[in-house]
Design an enzyme around this catalytic site. Structure first.
Site, PDB file in Angstrom:
ATOM      1  N   PHE A   1     -37.535 -22.577 -44.257  1.00  0.00           N
ATOM      2  CA  PHE A   1     -38.118 -21.913 -45.435  1.00  0.00           C
ATOM      3  C   PHE A   1     -39.319 -21.060 -45.046  1.00  0.00           C
ATOM      4  O   PHE A   1     -39.679 -20.136 -45.777  1.00  0.00           O
ATOM      5  CB  PHE A   1     -38.632 -22.954 -46.446  1.00  0.00           C
TER       6      PHE A   1
ATOM      7  N   GLY B   1     -39.653  -0.602 -58.624  1.00  0.00           N
ATOM      8  CA  GLY B   1     -38.825  -1.414 -57.725  1.00  0.00           C
ATOM      9  C   GLY B   1     -37.962  -2.454 -58.411  1.00  0.00           C
ATOM     10  O   GLY B   1     -37.131  -3.081 -57.759  1.00  0.00           O
TER      11      GLY B   1
ATOM     12  N   LEU C   1     -49.680 -24.363 -43.940  1.00  0.00           N
ATOM     13  CA  LEU C   1     -50.497 -24.468 -45.166  1.00  0.00           C
ATOM     14  C   LEU C   1     -51.038 -23.112 -45.621  1.00  0.00           C
ATOM     15  O   LEU C   1     -52.003 -23.061 -46.376  1.00  0.00           O
ATOM     16  CB  LEU C   1     -51.653 -25.482 -44.983  1.00  0.00           C
TER      17      LEU C   1
ATOM     18  N   LYS D   1     -35.283 -10.313 -44.924  1.00  0.00           N
ATOM     19  CA  LYS D   1     -34.148 -11.198 -45.254  1.00  0.00           C
ATOM     20  C   LYS D   1     -32.852 -10.598 -44.702  1.00  0.00           C
ATOM     21  O   LYS D   1     -32.006 -11.306 -44.164  1.00  0.00           O
ATOM     22  CB  LYS D   1     -34.056 -11.414 -46.764  1.00  0.00           C
TER      23      LYS D   1
ATOM     24  N   PHE E   1     -31.077 -16.728 -56.083  1.00  0.00           N
ATOM     25  CA  PHE E   1     -31.440 -15.814 -57.158  1.00  0.00           C
ATOM     26  C   PHE E   1     -32.874 -16.196 -57.579  1.00  0.00           C
ATOM     27  O   PHE E   1     -33.709 -16.339 -56.703  1.00  0.00           O
ATOM     28  CB  PHE E   1     -30.333 -15.803 -58.224  1.00  0.00           C
TER      29      PHE E   1
ATOM     30  N   GLY F   1     -44.032 -25.993 -49.170  1.00  0.00           N
ATOM     31  CA  GLY F   1     -44.010 -24.909 -50.155  1.00  0.00           C
ATOM     32  C   GLY F   1     -43.188 -25.290 -51.384  1.00  0.00           C
ATOM     33  O   GLY F   1     -42.720 -26.426 -51.526  1.00  0.00           O
TER      34      GLY F   1
ATOM     35  N   TYR G   1     -40.463  -7.040 -47.212  1.00  0.00           N
ATOM     36  CA  TYR G   1     -40.048  -8.432 -47.446  1.00  0.00           C
ATOM     37  C   TYR G   1     -38.520  -8.514 -47.516  1.00  0.00           C
ATOM     38  O   TYR G   1     -37.887  -9.327 -46.824  1.00  0.00           O
ATOM     39  CB  TYR G   1     -40.662  -8.988 -48.742  1.00  0.00           C
TER      40      TYR G   1
ATOM     41  N   LEU H   1     -42.375 -13.993 -63.091  1.00  0.00           N
ATOM     42  CA  LEU H   1     -42.389 -14.119 -64.545  1.00  0.00           C
ATOM     43  C   LEU H   1     -42.790 -15.511 -65.045  1.00  0.00           C
ATOM     44  O   LEU H   1     -43.693 -15.634 -65.882  1.00  0.00           O
ATOM     45  CB  LEU H   1     -40.986 -13.749 -65.080  1.00  0.00           C
TER      46      LEU H   1
ATOM     47  N   SER I   1     -32.063 -14.153 -49.919  1.00  0.00           N
ATOM     48  CA  SER I   1     -32.452 -13.793 -51.283  1.00  0.00           C
ATOM     49  C   SER I   1     -31.465 -12.790 -51.877  1.00  0.00           C
ATOM     50  O   SER I   1     -30.880 -11.967 -51.154  1.00  0.00           O
ATOM     51  CB  SER I   1     -33.852 -13.163 -51.215  1.00  0.00           C
TER      52      SER I   1
HETATM   53  P1  NAD Z   1     -43.686 -20.823 -50.457  1.00  0.00           P
HETATM   54  O1  NAD Z   1     -44.698 -19.819 -50.044  1.00  0.00           O
HETATM   55  O2  NAD Z   1     -44.024 -21.758 -51.549  1.00  0.00           O
HETATM   56  O3  NAD Z   1     -43.243 -21.691 -49.179  1.00  0.00           O
HETATM   57  C1  NAD Z   1     -43.250 -21.197 -47.865  1.00  0.00           C
HETATM   58  C2  NAD Z   1     -43.991 -22.204 -47.009  1.00  0.00           C
HETATM   59  O4  NAD Z   1     -43.980 -21.749 -45.658  1.00  0.00           O
HETATM   60  C3  NAD Z   1     -45.461 -22.353 -47.418  1.00  0.00           C
HETATM   61  O5  NAD Z   1     -45.767 -23.722 -47.572  1.00  0.00           O
HETATM   62  C4  NAD Z   1     -46.237 -21.732 -46.270  1.00  0.00           C
HETATM   63  O6  NAD Z   1     -47.482 -22.347 -46.078  1.00  0.00           O
HETATM   64  C5  NAD Z   1     -45.273 -21.924 -45.097  1.00  0.00           C
HETATM   65  N1  NAD Z   1     -45.402 -20.940 -44.023  1.00  0.00           N
HETATM   66  C6  NAD Z   1     -45.478 -19.584 -44.130  1.00  0.00           C
HETATM   67  N2  NAD Z   1     -45.609 -19.025 -42.920  1.00  0.00           N
HETATM   68  C7  NAD Z   1     -45.610 -20.036 -42.009  1.00  0.00           C
HETATM   69  C8  NAD Z   1     -45.737 -20.084 -40.592  1.00  0.00           C
HETATM   70  N3  NAD Z   1     -45.928 -18.988 -39.862  1.00  0.00           N
HETATM   71  N4  NAD Z   1     -45.696 -21.294 -39.990  1.00  0.00           N
HETATM   72  C9  NAD Z   1     -45.539 -22.435 -40.721  1.00  0.00           C
HETATM   73  N5  NAD Z   1     -45.433 -22.444 -42.053  1.00  0.00           N
HETATM   74  C10 NAD Z   1     -45.459 -21.253 -42.701  1.00  0.00           C
HETATM   75  O7  NAD Z   1     -42.339 -20.037 -50.791  1.00  0.00           O
HETATM   76  P2  NAD Z   1     -41.004 -20.543 -51.494  1.00  0.00           P
HETATM   77  O8  NAD Z   1     -40.912 -19.905 -52.825  1.00  0.00           O
HETATM   78  O9  NAD Z   1     -40.882 -22.015 -51.375  1.00  0.00           O
HETATM   79  O10 NAD Z   1     -39.947 -19.814 -50.563  1.00  0.00           O
HETATM   80  C11 NAD Z   1     -39.326 -20.485 -49.478  1.00  0.00           C
HETATM   81  C12 NAD Z   1     -38.372 -19.523 -48.793  1.00  0.00           C
HETATM   82  O11 NAD Z   1     -37.426 -19.043 -49.727  1.00  0.00           O
HETATM   83  C13 NAD Z   1     -39.045 -18.266 -48.207  1.00  0.00           C
HETATM   84  O12 NAD Z   1     -38.374 -17.950 -47.005  1.00  0.00           O
HETATM   85  C14 NAD Z   1     -38.786 -17.218 -49.262  1.00  0.00           C
HETATM   86  O13 NAD Z   1     -38.774 -15.922 -48.712  1.00  0.00           O
HETATM   87  C15 NAD Z   1     -37.408 -17.632 -49.743  1.00  0.00           C
HETATM   88  N6  NAD Z   1     -37.081 -17.156 -51.103  1.00  0.00           N
HETATM   89  C16 NAD Z   1     -37.928 -17.459 -52.139  1.00  0.00           C
HETATM   90  C17 NAD Z   1     -37.625 -17.015 -53.423  1.00  0.00           C
HETATM   91  C18 NAD Z   1     -38.556 -17.283 -54.575  1.00  0.00           C
HETATM   92  O14 NAD Z   1     -38.437 -16.596 -55.590  1.00  0.00           O
HETATM   93  N7  NAD Z   1     -39.455 -18.249 -54.505  1.00  0.00           N
HETATM   94  C19 NAD Z   1     -36.442 -16.302 -53.648  1.00  0.00           C
HETATM   95  C20 NAD Z   1     -35.602 -16.029 -52.564  1.00  0.00           C
HETATM   96  C21 NAD Z   1     -35.935 -16.475 -51.289  1.00  0.00           C
HETATM   97  C1  WQD Z   2     -38.416 -11.289 -63.127  1.00  0.00           C
HETATM   98  C2  WQD Z   2     -38.364 -10.350 -64.323  1.00  0.00           C
HETATM   99  C3  WQD Z   2     -39.780  -8.415 -64.115  1.00  0.00           C
HETATM  100  C4  WQD Z   2     -43.583 -10.551 -64.217  1.00  0.00           C
HETATM  101  C5  WQD Z   2     -38.893 -11.340 -57.111  1.00  0.00           C
HETATM  102  C6  WQD Z   2     -38.689 -10.753 -55.734  1.00  0.00           C
HETATM  103  C7  WQD Z   2     -37.421 -11.232 -55.128  1.00  0.00           C
HETATM  104  C8  WQD Z   2     -37.306 -12.754 -55.182  1.00  0.00           C
HETATM  105  C9  WQD Z   2     -37.726 -13.333 -56.496  1.00  0.00           C
HETATM  106  C10 WQD Z   2     -37.782 -13.690 -53.041  1.00  0.00           C
HETATM  107  C11 WQD Z   2     -38.335  -8.868 -63.912  1.00  0.00           C
HETATM  108  C12 WQD Z   2     -40.228  -9.294 -65.272  1.00  0.00           C
HETATM  109  C13 WQD Z   2     -42.229 -10.259 -64.217  1.00  0.00           C
HETATM  110  C14 WQD Z   2     -44.388 -10.126 -65.304  1.00  0.00           C
HETATM  111  C15 WQD Z   2     -42.437  -9.183 -66.343  1.00  0.00           C
HETATM  112  N1  WQD Z   2     -38.126 -13.398 -54.220  1.00  0.00           N
HETATM  113  N2  WQD Z   2     -41.674  -9.586 -65.271  1.00  0.00           N
HETATM  114  N3  WQD Z   2     -43.775  -9.460 -66.327  1.00  0.00           N
HETATM  115  O1  WQD Z   2     -38.558  -9.305 -59.575  1.00  0.00           O
HETATM  116  O2  WQD Z   2     -36.456 -10.682 -59.919  1.00  0.00           O
HETATM  117  O3  WQD Z   2     -37.785 -10.998 -57.901  1.00  0.00           O
HETATM  118  O4  WQD Z   2     -38.932 -12.752 -56.973  1.00  0.00           O
HETATM  119  O5  WQD Z   2     -36.852 -13.397 -52.393  1.00  0.00           O
HETATM  120  O6  WQD Z   2     -37.360 -10.766 -53.830  1.00  0.00           O
HETATM  121  O7  WQD Z   2     -38.657  -9.341 -55.844  1.00  0.00           O
HETATM  122  O8  WQD Z   2     -38.688 -11.797 -60.079  1.00  0.00           O
HETATM  123  O9  WQD Z   2     -40.186 -13.168 -61.434  1.00  0.00           O
HETATM  124  O10 WQD Z   2     -41.083 -11.050 -60.393  1.00  0.00           O
HETATM  125  O11 WQD Z   2     -39.474 -10.883 -62.272  1.00  0.00           O
HETATM  126  O12 WQD Z   2     -41.935  -8.572 -67.292  1.00  0.00           O
HETATM  127  O13 WQD Z   2     -45.598 -10.331 -65.336  1.00  0.00           O
HETATM  128  O14 WQD Z   2     -39.548 -10.515 -65.104  1.00  0.00           O
HETATM  129  O15 WQD Z   2     -39.885  -7.069 -64.452  1.00  0.00           O
HETATM  130  O16 WQD Z   2     -37.503  -8.219 -64.818  1.00  0.00           O
HETATM  131  P1  WQD Z   2     -37.852 -10.574 -59.418  1.00  0.00           P
HETATM  132  P2  WQD Z   2     -39.956 -11.768 -61.017  1.00  0.00           P
END
Ligand code: NAD
Ligand code: WQD
Length: 346
Positions: A82, A299, A34, A155, A180, A11, A151, A202, A126
């Site tokens: 992850f 939200g 995948l 966490k 973040f 991922g 979601y 975003l 997160s």
């Molecule tokens: P992502 O979707 O790119 O990566 C997650 C990976 O896990 C994917 O490749 C997916 O195929 C795999 N996966 C999902 N369910 C699975 C399962 N049951 N078995 C095996 N593989 C599985 O997401 P990411 O952005 O890389 O996020 C990674 C982690 O970080 C997640 O736990 C997510 O909740 C957390 N997180 C992400 C963000 C963000 O903004 N991207 C922010 C905070 C926390």
């Molecule tokens: C960022 C800012 C939107 C899209 C989300 C999840 C959070 C975390 C990260 C995993 C906000 C604004 C966005 C658009 C916009 N993931 N925006 N137009 O909301 O901080 O967090 O992703 O844990 O749990 O809720 O990130 O990138 O969606 O938004 O104006 O088309 O951009 O309102 O202010 P967010 P985001």
């Protein structure tokens, strides 16, 4: 060579972390089903590091297959977990999918390691656990708020599961990293974010608009009580975030302290508004972005940025990339994937 299992390692954040782990001399095993990634990511990793990580396509919801995996690999030194589903809106529509995929998989993995002498475990948490915090920047001592989405709840509960388990499983030490807003891509543009369908976040929405895939970016609200009226977030370069995992892992493997469960905020410490992110994009790409202001998105918190003192002092980790550097890397990646047509966009 220490062997590290990275679940969800193909991922977005996982793949960047695999690169940093390999560069730091770790042997990496990847599990991924995948569901939100592609096997082609392996080639990107190999092109950057020269090493093809071992990959097993496995769904962690499949308990039998997971047990068999751990029986076949009984010399794992640490796990970075992850694997999870991460679309907030989808989790509201289908909570059970999220509770199953994000929690049952965590439990299954923990069950497989509970009899080991020593286990180092890093969890992807997160900043969403803080909701709208009362004080900025947000420190780890800030209260955990009632989750807005299933979601977010996964966490919070995930952290509780880990805290309770690490208390009683001897040798299990856990670090939960509260990310973040990760953005950007590896500077080589060999790996990056591959959003499925219309991006909810975003930065991919900005780059897809600029490349012509989307007509315009909708900015969700400019009537918030912030300087320019748009929401504020802490955007962290994904490579800085990946490096935080390596540092946290070293702390666990070197047994730098005895705590069984620790949390760290992983951000830059600086808040940027939506309009500032757009301006940064325009600066580094040299092109104007088509956007319009629309109503607020349900939200959304007004502001969230990290107090990173704990990670800076205890882990000795600090984000180094600027917003402009992160935006430039996101833009380079977008241009690269459009040329090679790697992802589904509808
Ligand atoms: P992502 O979707 O790119 O990566 C997650 C990976 O896990 C994917 O490749 C997916 O195929 C795999 N996966 C999902 N369910 C699975 C399962 N049951 N078995 C095996 N593989 C599985 O997401 P990411 O952005 O890389 O996020 C990674 C982690 O970080 C997640 O736990 C997510 O909740 C957390 N997180 C992400 C963000 C963000 O903004 N991207 C922010 C905070 C926390
Ligand atoms: C960022 C800012 C939107 C899209 C989300 C999840 C959070 C975390 C990260 C995993 C906000 C604004 C966005 C658009 C916009 N993931 N925006 N137009 O909301 O901080 O967090 O992703 O844990 O749990 O809720 O990130 O990138 O969606 O938004 O104006 O088309 O951009 O309102 O202010 P967010 P985001």
């Amino acid at each position: 060579m220490k062997k590290i299992l990275v679940t969800g390692g193909l991922g977005y954040i996982g793949s960047h972390t695999v690169v940093e782990l390999q560069s730091a001399g770790y042997e990496v095993l990847i599990i991924d089903n995948l569901s939100n990634s592609s096997e082609a990511v392996l080639e990107g990793i190999e092109r950057i590091t020269g090493v093809l990580p071992v990959f097993e396509k496995l769904d962690l919801r499949d308990k039998k297959a997971t047990i068999s995996f751990f029986q076949r690999h009984d010399t794992i030194d640490g796990i970075i977990h992850f694997a999870a589903s991460k679309a907030v809106g989808e989790s509201v529509e289908n909570p059970l999918l999220y509770y199953e995929n994000n929690l049952s998989t965590l439990i299954t993995v923990l069950q497989q390691i509970q009899h080991k002498k020593n286990s180092a475990f890093i969890f992807s948490s997160s900043c969403t656990v803080y909701g709208q915090a009362e004080q900025m920047p947000i420190s780890e001592a800030a209260p955990i708020k009632e989750a807005f989405s299933p979601y977010g709840n996964t966490k919070q509960i995930g952290e509780e599961i880990l805290k309770d388990t690490a208390k009683v499983v001897s040798g299990l030490q856990v670090i939960s990293l509260r990310y973040f807003n990760p953005i950007g891509a590896h500077s080589s543009a060999e790996i990056g974010e591959l959003p499925n369908g219309v991006p909810q976040n975003l930065v991919p929405f900005i780059t897809q608009t600029a490349i012509g895939l989307r007509k315009e970016l909708a900015v969700f609200g400019n009537d918030y009580p912030t300087e320019d009226g748009t929401c504020i977030r802490d955007y962290i370069h994904v490579v800085d975030l990946a490096k935080a995992h390596v540092t946290a892992l070293q702390r666990l493997l070197n047994k730098e302290n005895e705590a069984t469960f620790e949390v760290f905020n992983i951000g830059t410490g600086t808040g940027s508004s939506v309009l500032e992110v757009i301006q940064s994009f325009e600066r580094v790409s040299g092109q104007k972005l088509n956007y319009k202001i629309v109503g607020r998105r349900e939200g959304d918190v007004i502001s969230a940025y990290a107090d990173t003192t704990k990670a800076n002092t205890i882990l000795g980790w600090k984000a180094i990339s600027t917003l402009d550097e992160a935006m430039l890397s996101a833009w380079k990646w977008e241009q690269k994937i459009r040329k090679t047509n790697q992802i589904k966009t509808s």
